[in-house]
Design an enzyme around this catalytic site. Structure first.
Site, PDB file in Angstrom:
ATOM      1  N   SER A 116       0.805  -1.042  -0.165  1.00  0.00           N
ATOM      2  CA  SER A 116       0.121   0.033   0.024  1.00  0.00           C
ATOM      3  C   SER A 116       0.711   1.179  -0.058  1.00  0.00           C
ATOM      4  O   SER A 116       2.036   1.196   0.711  1.00  0.00           O
ATOM      5  CB  SER A 116      -0.986  -0.166   1.129  1.00  0.00           C
ATOM      6  OG  SER A 116      -1.492   1.199   1.363  1.00  0.00           O
ATOM      7  N   TYR A 154      -2.255  -1.099  10.197  1.00  0.00           N
ATOM      8  CA  TYR A 154      -2.342  -1.593   8.922  1.00  0.00           C
ATOM      9  C   TYR A 154      -0.852  -0.755   8.160  1.00  0.00           C
ATOM     10  O   TYR A 154      -0.244  -1.588   7.357  1.00  0.00           O
ATOM     11  CB  TYR A 154      -3.367  -0.635   8.156  1.00  0.00           C
ATOM     12  CG  TYR A 154      -3.546  -1.054   6.373  1.00  0.00           C
ATOM     13  CD1 TYR A 154      -4.087  -2.096   6.071  1.00  0.00           C
ATOM     14  CD2 TYR A 154      -3.233  -0.028   5.756  1.00  0.00           C
ATOM     15  CE1 TYR A 154      -4.089  -2.251   4.718  1.00  0.00           C
ATOM     16  CE2 TYR A 154      -3.384  -0.139   4.401  1.00  0.00           C
ATOM     17  CZ  TYR A 154      -3.725  -1.325   4.145  1.00  0.00           C
ATOM     18  OH  TYR A 154      -3.938  -1.556   2.464  1.00  0.00           O
TER      19      TYR A 154
END
Length: 262
Positions: free
Chosen positions: A152, A166
């Site tokens: 990401s 995350y």
């Protein structure tokens, strides 16, 4: 050089985790459309089978479902055993399954770190490790297999949301992938990361519903990512075109990371 086949992935055997929805489904769809044989896995068996049936009907490739809960080592071993009973090798492993948690720093729970770091980082290592016999079965340095880890841009930048576990897991995954690329290259396995920006997925739905227009305004490409964007990058990394690419982190974000906010 036959440039007409540079991006050919026809008949390659592919495993996509989290392949029944979101980015995983986009990737699986792209490979099936390109003629590959794609296995998808997710926790939701019903959805997994429904998606595999629909993609196979779409063709020209094939999609098969092996539902599994990748938080569990036993489930990972079962998944790989079932895959090994059907295939004698694996050309492409796409580690896409993941989890997120957004909560203020004052109340962010310890178990959220355990859940997110386990699925987004530790179990990617576990599954790749378990798949090594399949990934190396027909691989050479000149005809390598491909591991694609879906990271990401939040593993590169500090995200605006309070997604502590995350962001940490994706940053860790990017570095883990570089380490694995260096160690597995001589076994005929390339390892790369795709770091997506905003795509229409279940994980992004709430954010997109609330902030779509302001997000698009900050994306130089002027739009949210499309299925072709993410699937095309995976196909590149899995084809002859990507045979000299390993240890890379490829951002697919429409230019978000290069946009100055000053």
């Amino acid at each position: 050089m036959d440039y007409s086949n540079l991006f050919n992935v026809r008949n390659k055997v592919v495993l996509v985790t989290g392949g029944s929805r979101g980015i995983g489904e986009m990737i699986a769809t792209g490979f099936v459309a390109a003629g590959a044989k794609v296995y998808i896995t997710s926790r939701s068996a019903d959805v997994c089978y429904e998606v595999s049936k629909r993609l196979t009907e779409m063709g020209p490739g094939q999609c098969l479902a092996i539902p599994a809960d990748l938080q569990s080592i036993d489930e990972i071993n079962r998944l790989v055993a079932e895959l090994s009973s059907k295939e004698d090798h694996l050309d492409v492993l796409v580690n896409n399954a993941g989890a997120n948690w957004n909560e203020a720093v004052e109340t962010f729970p310890d178990n959220a770190f355990d859940k997110v770091l386990s699925l987004n980082l530790k179990r990617i290592f576990t599954l790749t490790q378990a798949c090594l016999p399949l990934l190396t079965a027909k691989a050479t340095q000149h005809d390598s297999s491909s591991v694609i880890n879906i990271g990401s841009i939040d593993g590169i930048r500090a995200p605006p949301q309070e997604t502590y576990a995350y962001a940490a897991s994706k940053g860790g995954l990017h570095h883990l992938s570089r380490l694995m690329a260096g160690k597995l290259g001589k076994k005929g396995i390339r390892v790369n990361v795709i770091a997506p920006g905003a795509f229409p997925s279940k994980m992004m739905k709430a954010t997109l519903d609330k902030h779509h227009d302001s997000m698009v305004a900050n994306i130089p490409a002027g739009r949210i990512g499309s299925p072709e964007d993410i699937a095309g990058t995976c196909i590149y990394l899995s084809s002859r075109a990507g045979k000299y690419t390993t240890g890379a982190t490829i951002t697919v974000d429409g230019g978000v990371l290069v946009t100055s906010k000053m």
